[in-house]
Scaffold this motif. Structure first.
Motif, short mmCIF file in Angstrom:
data_model
loop_
_atom_site.label_atom_id
_atom_site.label_comp_id
_atom_site.label_asym_id
_atom_site.label_seq_id
_atom_site.Cartn_x
_atom_site.Cartn_y
_atom_site.Cartn_z
N ALA A 108 5.27 13.16 2.62
CA ALA A 108 4.45 12.19 3.36
C ALA A 108 4.56 10.79 2.79
O ALA A 108 4.33 9.81 3.49
CB ALA A 108 3.00 12.65 3.34
N THR A 109 4.88 10.70 1.50
CA THR A 109 5.02 9.39 0.87
C THR A 109 6.21 9.42 -0.08
O THR A 109 6.74 10.49 -0.39
CB THR A 109 3.76 9.00 0.05
OG1 THR A 109 3.71 9.82 -1.13
CG2 THR A 109 2.49 9.16 0.85
N ASP A 110 6.58 8.25 -0.56
CA ASP A 110 7.64 8.18 -1.55
C ASP A 110 7.10 8.34 -2.97
O ASP A 110 7.86 8.40 -3.92
CB ASP A 110 8.38 6.84 -1.44
CG ASP A 110 9.17 6.74 -0.15
OD1 ASP A 110 9.59 7.79 0.38
OD2 ASP A 110 9.35 5.62 0.35
N ALA A 111 5.79 8.41 -3.10
CA ALA A 111 5.17 8.54 -4.42
C ALA A 111 5.51 9.90 -5.03
O ALA A 111 5.68 10.88 -4.30
CB ALA A 111 3.66 8.39 -4.31
N SER A 155 -1.32 -0.12 -3.42
CA SER A 155 0.12 -0.25 -3.27
C SER A 155 0.55 0.51 -2.04
O SER A 155 -0.20 1.29 -1.47
CB SER A 155 0.84 0.27 -4.53
OG SER A 155 1.18 1.62 -4.39
N GLU A 156 1.76 0.29 -1.64
CA GLU A 156 2.26 0.99 -0.46
C GLU A 156 2.66 2.42 -0.79
O GLU A 156 2.80 3.24 0.09
CB GLU A 156 3.43 0.21 0.13
CG GLU A 156 2.98 -1.16 0.57
CD GLU A 156 3.89 -1.75 1.62
OE1 GLU A 156 4.74 -1.03 2.15
OE2 GLU A 156 3.70 -2.93 1.91
N GLU A 157 2.84 2.71 -2.06
CA GLU A 157 3.18 4.07 -2.46
C GLU A 157 1.92 4.80 -2.85
O GLU A 157 1.64 5.03 -4.01
CB GLU A 157 4.16 4.05 -3.64
CG GLU A 157 5.54 3.62 -3.24
CD GLU A 157 6.53 3.90 -4.34
OE1 GLU A 157 6.42 4.91 -5.03
OE2 GLU A 157 7.43 3.07 -4.51
N THR A 158 1.12 5.19 -1.88
CA THR A 158 -0.12 5.88 -2.17
C THR A 158 0.15 7.36 -2.41
O THR A 158 0.99 7.97 -1.75
CB THR A 158 -1.12 5.70 -1.02
OG1 THR A 158 -0.49 6.12 0.18
CG2 THR A 158 -1.57 4.27 -0.89
N PRO A 159 -0.55 7.95 -3.35
CA PRO A 159 -0.22 9.32 -3.75
C PRO A 159 -0.85 10.43 -2.93
O PRO A 159 -0.60 11.58 -3.18
CB PRO A 159 -0.74 9.38 -5.20
CG PRO A 159 -1.86 8.40 -5.22
CD PRO A 159 -1.48 7.31 -4.25
N VAL A 160 -1.70 10.11 -1.94
CA VAL A 160 -2.43 11.14 -1.22
C VAL A 160 -2.29 10.94 0.28
O VAL A 160 -2.31 9.82 0.76
CB VAL A 160 -3.93 11.11 -1.61
CG1 VAL A 160 -4.74 12.10 -0.81
CG2 VAL A 160 -4.09 11.39 -3.09
N VAL A 161 -2.19 12.04 0.99
CA VAL A 161 -2.21 12.00 2.45
C VAL A 161 -3.53 12.60 2.89
O VAL A 161 -3.88 13.73 2.53
CB VAL A 161 -1.03 12.79 3.05
CG1 VAL A 161 -1.11 12.84 4.56
CG2 VAL A 161 0.28 12.18 2.60
#
Length: 189
Positions: A108-111, A155-161
């Motif tokens: 879901a994210t790049d994190a 930041s744009e790299e958020t760790p949670v969906v």
């Protein structure tokens, strides 16, 4: 028992690896046949040996069922692919016949999905004198600082969906789980 076994066409047993001898005997008394039994379990997750559970019985049942009647439940719908890749790498060589977990969804994210936080206690000399509590306190503080940083960062790299919106968002306290090997020092964390 006869009425119950006469009216039941199929029996489903979840967490079969935690079945004990008395429960297996009950299945026999009910006249449960292999073609009417659906058993779900994972012998690596047997946790009730102290209550008489016999995880090897699950393996015995699994071997008795023809391959066409077996279904591997390895597709994971909940976790991010990065978490599953980590679990697969960590446990691949730890279990006999390990079956790799397969992600159902895309990342879901790049994190990063998994983060290791290594801490070097400020009280290293105290640790050598046997003051493990001071080292644990240092570690707990380092974890708290990192979590605060993740929660405060925009930041744009958020760790949670978010489960409801399915959109990435910042980390919140309720999103965090800390796993402990033992609970002896958990109060410090």
């Amino acid at each position: 028992l006869e009425a119950a076994s006469a009216s039941a066409r199929h029996i489903l047993i979840d967490e079969f690896q935690d079945t004990n001898h008395a429960q297996e005997e009950l299945l026999g008394l009910l006249g449960v046949r292999a073609d009417s039994l659906v058993a779900v379990g994972d012998d690596d997750q047997g946790i009730y040996r102290f209550r008489g559970a016999v995880p090897p019985e699950f393996l015995k049942l699994r071997k008795a069922v023809p391959e066409r009647g077996q279904l591997q439940l390895t597709e994971n719908f909940r976790s991010q692919p990065g978490v599953l890749h980590f679990v697969n790498a960590l446990f691949h060589d730890s279990f006999d016949d390990y079956e790799a977990l397969v992600p159902h969804r895309k990342a879901a994210t790049d994190a990063p999905a998994v983060e290791f936080l290594w801490t070097i206690p400020q009280h290293a000399q105290a640790q050598t004198r046997g003051n493990v509590e001071a080292a644990r306190r240092d570690e707990a503080n380092a974890i708290a600082r990192r979590l605060r940083q993740l929660m405060d960062e925009s930041s744009e790299e958020t760790p949670v969906v978010d489960k409801e919106t399915k959109e990435p968002r910042q980390l919140r306290p309720g999103d965090v789980a800390i796993l402990f090997r033992a609970l002896s020092d958990v109060r410090l964390y």
